[in-house]
Scaffold this active site. Structure first.
Site, PDB file in Angstrom:
ATOM      1  CG  HIS A 132      -2.069   0.917   1.252  1.00 46.67           C
ATOM      2  ND1 HIS A 132      -2.319   1.990   2.194  1.00 46.67           N
ATOM      3  CD2 HIS A 132      -3.134   0.896   0.395  1.00 46.67           C
ATOM      4  CE1 HIS A 132      -3.293   2.504   1.849  1.00 46.67           C
ATOM      5  NE2 HIS A 132      -3.842   2.080   0.825  1.00 46.67           N
TER       6      HIS A 132
ATOM      7  CG  ASP B 103      17.517  12.794 -11.475  1.00 42.04           C
ATOM      8  OD1 ASP B 103      17.520  11.799 -11.953  1.00 42.04           O
ATOM      9  OD2 ASP B 103      17.255  13.944 -11.901  1.00 42.04           O
TER      10      ASP B 103
ATOM     11  CG  HIS C 154      -8.020   8.233   0.285  1.00 42.71           C
ATOM     12  ND1 HIS C 154      -6.763   7.965  -0.047  1.00 42.71           N
ATOM     13  CD2 HIS C 154      -8.429   7.058   0.327  1.00 42.71           C
ATOM     14  CE1 HIS C 154      -6.044   6.933  -0.234  1.00 42.71           C
ATOM     15  NE2 HIS C 154      -7.461   6.141   0.143  1.00 42.71           N
TER      16      HIS C 154
ATOM     17  CG  ASP D 139       0.107  15.958  23.504  1.00 44.97           C
ATOM     18  OD1 ASP D 139      -1.121  16.019  23.786  1.00 44.97           O
ATOM     19  OD2 ASP D 139       0.860  15.277  24.446  1.00 44.97           O
TER      20      ASP D 139
END
Length: 399
Positions: free
Chosen positions: A145, A152, A317, A324
């Protein structure tokens, strides 16, 4: 009656075989998990939240490549934006640039004809995570996933976007698409490069890590960050550790909220300690049952005082965790069991206060484009939804 009996016997047999396949396959996988650890680096980080802007920049950088392009995507569709993407790669290969494209076996929709054309142009192409005997069912669930691009050895991209029309707001149902993707320059590129080459070796059995041209000398940037790859069960432990250090607030943005028992209990414990928790999920769903699978968890969190929002301006998505104001986590992993236990993922922990404030500004806008979810919304009588929730709980591991 006899036919029904034998059908039942066959179904039970298939279920047992799949369970055995999954159990043994997973045990063997966990025994040889590729554990990669990267140090804290300093790079220049940019963030994209809108597909058209990301791909305009991305394609421009690809066209400027001089030496090599290394790309890993979970999804590359067979559509307009994908054809444009592949055309650029063929153009660069024709110019003499080394191009390597690695795509997930399940996620990729490039036709065989187009793959042949890529190879004919000199592009090194391979599938990642092709299911293998003897544990076909388990191996079919292990997906790569990650989304990695290295140009480069100096410019990198990583985050939530794949290549397809929906990611550039060309899907009527999910338009506009909301996601977060990082652009990177500086010393962190070497870690993206190494992770790509490790995945390339896993897929092709070709080790390119010794090739120094892929690792040019790089200067430090201003933003402290750390790439965190995971597979198997590593992500659960990582999330549990990150959540455990929270002192004031936790923000979670995810398209799929289906946490493991351990991580969910950590969230409940945080609420008991008086920590503020905000969760942002989509209003629209892009896959069956994923929305209903989250309701059991969201109800309990809302009862304890968590704030839950559903994003209304398109499809959400993005994958983000902010704790914090000290650090944020952006990357490819969803807040679900599939990412925690099955997928290969790549996240980026960011420790720079200025960058975190930038992310918080984005999150504030996303909350403005969302609606709060009340407990009564999830408890309203709906027998069809209840049925879907039960079904989702049964297969939540694989959603």
């Amino acid at each position: 009656m006899e036919i029904a009996f034998w059908i039942l016997v066959i179904l039970i047999g298939i279920t047992l075989l799949l369970a055995l396949d999954f159990t043994i396959g997973r045990r063997l996988h966990l025994a040889k998990v590729n554990k990669t650890y990267f140090p804290v680096r300093k790079s220049q980080l940019g963030i994209f939240t809108h597909g058209p802007e990301l791909f305009e920049d991305y394609f421009a950088e690809l066209r400027k490549a001089k030496e090599h392009i290394h790309i890993l995507f979970y999804i590359v569709k067979n559509d307009e934006i994908s054809h444009k993407f592949l055309a650029i790669l063929k153009e660069k290969a024709k110019e003499g640039v080394e191009v390597r494209l690695l795509v997930d076996w399940v996620g990729c929709s490039i036709s065989r004809k187009n793959i042949k054309k890529l190879k004919a142009h000199g592009i090194e192409f391979s599938y990642s995570q092709v299911p293998k005997f003897p544990f076909l069912f388990y191996n079919s669930q292990i997906r790569n996933h990650r989304k990695i691009t290295v140009i480069d050895g100096k410019i990198g991209y990583a985050g939530g976007y794949n290549v397809g029309n929906e990611y550039v707001d060309q899907d009527k149902k999910l338009n506009p698409w909301r996601d977060y993707h990082l652009k990177l320059t500086g010393e962190g590129i070497q870690d993206l490069q190494k992770k790509f080459l490790l995945d390339w070796e896993r897929a092709t059995k070709v080790n390119l890590l010794h090739n120094q041209q892929y690792f040019p000398s790089l200067q430090q940037g201003e933003t402290r960050h750390q790439f965190v790859p995971s597979e198997g069960k590593q992500l659960e432990a990582i999330l549990d550790e990150l959540l455990s250090v929270a002192e004031r607030s936790i923000f979670i943005g995810t398209p799929y909220f289906i946490p493991s028992e351990k991580v969910f209990n950590r969230l409940l414990s945080a609420l008991d300690r008086g920590i503020s928790i905000t969760i942002l999920v989509p209003f629209k769903a892009d896959h069956i049952l994923v929305k209903e699978a989250s309701y059991t968890y969201l109800r309990k969190l809302i009862k304890k005082g968590a704030s839950v929002y559903q994003y209304k301006k398109g499809f959400y998505h993005a994958k983000v965790l902010v704790i914090d104001d000290k650090f944020c986590d952006l990357g490819t992993a969803n807040f679900d069991k599939r990412s925690m236990f099955l997928n290969f993922e790549l996240n980026c922990l960011i420790f720079n206060r200025e960058f975190i404030e930038r992310v918080q500004t984005i999150l504030h806008q996303d909350l403005q484009d969302s609606r709060p979810v009340a407990l009564r919304d999830l408890n309203r009588f709906n027998p069809f939804r209840s049925l879907k929730e039960r079904a989702a709980q049964t297969v939540s591991y694989f959603l």
